[in-house]
Write a protein that holds these residues in place. Structure first.
Motif, short mmCIF file in Angstrom:
data_model
loop_
_atom_site.label_atom_id
_atom_site.label_comp_id
_atom_site.label_asym_id
_atom_site.label_seq_id
_atom_site.Cartn_x
_atom_site.Cartn_y
_atom_site.Cartn_z
N PHE A 256 -0.78 32.06 17.64
CA PHE A 256 -1.78 30.99 16.83
C PHE A 256 -2.64 30.41 17.04
N GLN A 257 -2.40 29.78 17.89
CA GLN A 257 -3.48 29.13 19.13
C GLN A 257 -4.47 30.04 19.86
N GLY B 4 -5.91 31.07 17.60
CA GLY B 4 -6.92 31.54 15.83
C GLY B 4 -5.99 32.78 15.62
N HIS B 5 -5.72 34.19 16.34
CA HIS B 5 -5.34 35.20 15.54
C HIS B 5 -4.97 34.96 14.07
N TRP B 6 -4.20 33.62 13.43
CA TRP B 6 -3.82 33.84 12.15
C TRP B 6 -4.37 32.41 12.56
N ARG B 7 -4.72 31.73 11.46
CA ARG B 7 -5.26 30.27 10.93
C ARG B 7 -3.83 29.80 9.62
N ALA B 8 -4.09 28.46 9.23
CA ALA B 8 -3.60 28.17 8.13
C ALA B 8 -4.20 29.29 6.72
N ASP C 144 -2.40 32.01 6.20
CA ASP C 144 -2.44 33.47 6.59
C ASP C 144 -1.10 33.75 6.39
N VAL D 185 1.39 30.92 7.47
CA VAL D 185 1.04 29.75 8.45
C VAL D 185 0.60 28.74 7.79
N GLU E 139 -0.19 24.64 6.45
CA GLU E 139 -1.43 23.84 6.38
C GLU E 139 -1.68 23.25 7.60
N GLY F 124 -2.39 23.38 12.30
CA GLY F 124 -2.76 22.94 12.66
C GLY F 124 -3.54 21.54 14.04
#
Length: 223
Positions: free
Chosen positions: A15-16, A18-22, A24, A66, A68, A71
């Motif tokens: 997550f941190q 950026g491999h997966w984003r909100a 995904d 993931v 919303e 982040g």
């Protein structure tokens, strides 16, 4: 470290990074189980912990996504982690660099409400019957000065510094270093800083802020 905790940390790292984003969609439980060589029970435990932290959402028949809010949640975790491992010496170094530097913005942008808030913090600090209460209002005053810059980035950085001040090491040093005489000196210095800000005297406010912080560092750390 349990297998589920290790897997949860691995997913957090993704997550941190950026491999997966909100929004995904995460791999299925079976896919995660195969990818990481753990049981589906372990995967479920790790996902449950992430769900409880507000990082993922699960929809029956659709999958795991993931959140919303991920982040914001990760930002808070980073702030908490960094504050936990920041020493009093590191905090004082940062304060000496940053607090005098924002004075120009505070002088330029502080409004009546900002100055009233500073006065209130001084009043409450002087009225405080315990060191803990005094320390709370001391931190609130420095936050009020930062907020008077009316710059969201500055305000957020000072919120983090205030979080560090709430950690155990800082509190223990304050207990050892703050005598009644030193507290009176801090209170007088606070009033002088606020007066200089009210007078829009940036040079005086910077001078007093630096002198105050140097006194605090000397009392806390002995140098």
């Amino acid at each position: 470290m349990s297998l589920s905790t290790h897997l949860r940390q691995t997913l957090l790292d993704q997550f941190q990074s950026g491999h997966w984003r909100a929004g995904d969609r995460l791999p299925t439980e079976r896919e995660l189980s195969d990818q990481h060589g753990v049981s589906r029970t372990t995967v479920r435990k790790a996902l449950l912990e992430l769900k409880q932290q507000g990082l993922i959402e699960q929809t029956v028949g659709s999958g795991t996504y993931v959140s919303e809010r991920a982040g914001d949640q990760l930002g808070r975790r980073v702030a908490q982690d960094s504050s936990r491992y920041t020493s009093p010496a590191e905090l004082m170094e940062a304060r000496l660099a940053m607090e005098p530097a924002i004075i120009d913005m505070a002088v330029r942008n502080a409004n009546t409400a900002d100055l009233q808030r500073m006065d209130h913090c001084c009043d409450e600090a002087e009225r405080a019957s315990t060191l803990e209460a005094f320390e709370h209002w001391d931190a609130e005053l420095h936050q009020a000065i930062a907020d008077a810059a009316h710059n969201s980035f500055v305000a957020n950085v000072f919120e983090l510094m205030k979080t560090v001040r709430a950690q155990g090491d800082w509190g223990q040093l304050k207990k050892k270093s703050v005598t009644p005489e030193r507290r009176l000196a801090y209170q007088a210095e606070h009033r002088e800083i606020v007066k200089a800000l009210r007078d829009r005297d940036a040079a005086r406010a910077k001078e007093m802020t630096l002198a105050h912080l140097l006194r605090v560092r000397q009392n806390l750390l002995g140098h």
